[in-house]
Enzyme design. Sequence first.
Site, PDB file in Angstrom:
ATOM      1  N   ASP A 114      25.682  73.950  96.904  1.00 22.28           N
ATOM      2  CA  ASP A 114      26.656  72.985  97.408  1.00 22.28           C
ATOM      3  C   ASP A 114      27.864  73.708  97.991  1.00 22.28           C
ATOM      4  O   ASP A 114      29.012  73.312  97.780  1.00 22.28           O
ATOM      5  CB  ASP A 114      27.086  72.036  96.291  1.00 22.28           C
ATOM      6  CG  ASP A 114      27.802  70.791  96.842  1.00 22.28           C
ATOM      7  OD1 ASP A 114      27.567  70.442  98.020  1.00 22.28           O
ATOM      8  OD2 ASP A 114      28.590  70.181  96.095  1.00 22.28           O
ATOM      9  N   LYS A 160      39.875  69.441  85.765  1.00 21.34           N
ATOM     10  CA  LYS A 160      38.993  68.476  86.419  1.00 21.34           C
ATOM     11  C   LYS A 160      38.415  67.533  85.371  1.00 21.34           C
ATOM     12  O   LYS A 160      37.818  67.981  84.388  1.00 21.34           O
ATOM     13  CB  LYS A 160      37.863  69.188  87.175  1.00 21.34           C
ATOM     14  CG  LYS A 160      36.942  68.207  87.908  1.00 21.34           C
ATOM     15  CD  LYS A 160      36.015  68.916  88.881  1.00 21.34           C
ATOM     16  CE  LYS A 160      34.909  69.639  88.195  1.00 21.34           C
ATOM     17  NZ  LYS A 160      33.895  70.164  89.155  1.00 21.34           N
TER      18      LYS A 160
END
Length: 446
Positions: free
Chosen positions: A278, A181
């Site tokens: 989240d 990422k």
Amino acid sequence: MKLLILLIPIWVFVTPLLSAPVDVTPQPPSADPVLPTEKGPIFQISSDKDAPSPGVAEFKVVHHQDLNKKILISLIVASTLLAGILLFISCFWIYRLKTRKKSVEQRHQKGEPAKGLSWGPIMAKFPSLKTVGKKGLVAVIEYQSLVAATDNFNEKNAIGEGRSGCVYKAQFSDDVQAAVKRTHGGDQDAEKEFENEVDMLSKFQHQNIISLLGYCIHSNAQFLVYEMMQNGSLEFQLHGPPRGSALTWHLRMKIALDVARGLEYLHERCNPPVIHRDLKSSNVLLDSNFNAKLSDFGLAIAGWNLSKSNIKLSGTLGYVAPEYLLDGKLTDKSDVYAFGIILLELLLGRRPVEKLEGAQCQSIVTWAMPQLTDRSKLPNIVDSVIREGMDLKHLYQVAAVAVLCVQPEPSYRPLITDVLHSFIPLVPIDLGGSLRIADSALSISA
């Protein structure tokens, strides 16, 4: 425990001796019928003036003195043995401490943490993934090895795009892959999230938490290297091109169980407890066997009862709990609410928030709540992919759990531990639960 085992024989040996009489005071003459009266004394006394009665008393004194000598010798021997054993154990314990300390220092020199992730076996699978050091418990990876593995971050290797960056497939050898990422620095919040995720994942060890292989910082870009999850995210499987076709009823229950296990680890086993903050279907990743793992811990926070004054309101619309959105109150029950939304996605195959005509939107909770509690309507709103293969009794149980998890009042929501235990009987043994089904041929690919 070892010391106790060593002391037992000594105690057994000494106890009978210590229990014997040690009084050496001469006893007055008494008419004891047991003592001989007709024959001479047992021992010959040298003094002619000694009478038979005092002879009996003198016999007792000689006997007790002999016994005292034996007791004294036994105590000396036992004390010596005990001292020797204690000295030996102390030396052995010091030796072990020195050996352990030396072993820890050697692991640090080799770049392997004493606690947290075991990098030796992991890095051995990535021969071309070069490290340039270690920060804390996480390997620092060479930038050029990431460039080579992703073909210079070619778009054809992009496998996802999240809130904070793009994810690429990295090929480190013929049969070894990882996910990289990339996020762009410069933004203070992004840098804090990057550091927070590295710190969090370096401490976690759980089968339902994504594994972090390492990280890299190059110029203004930051990189996180994760284990590869071949089936992507739950969001992709449910709402992307597959449209849930690969997820049977039992697989969906398995995924829900895996997510609950991951949350239970964060809430109950971490010290201090961790709130994900989240949790959503795009942060639930699936490996080749559809084992679910929680990811993206940039917004995670350790501790309970946090107020709006000391944290920034963050999250994803549709998953944020009402009390956090309105009052800034963040607890473990906020994660439970997000879990309830994921559960509704698994049951209904719908997104958390769907657009209506114009600019209006409708949440899955508002739409589904009146029908979730109506047994006559519930089977008709379930995702058509699983409608034929589901168990109605289990469907009602799962719907009841979902309703509890998305209650507006946090105190009405269950603990994730209770949710976890309610799902174990709904998942087949082959998939990690305790459900026994007639079809023994059931497999993950079914």
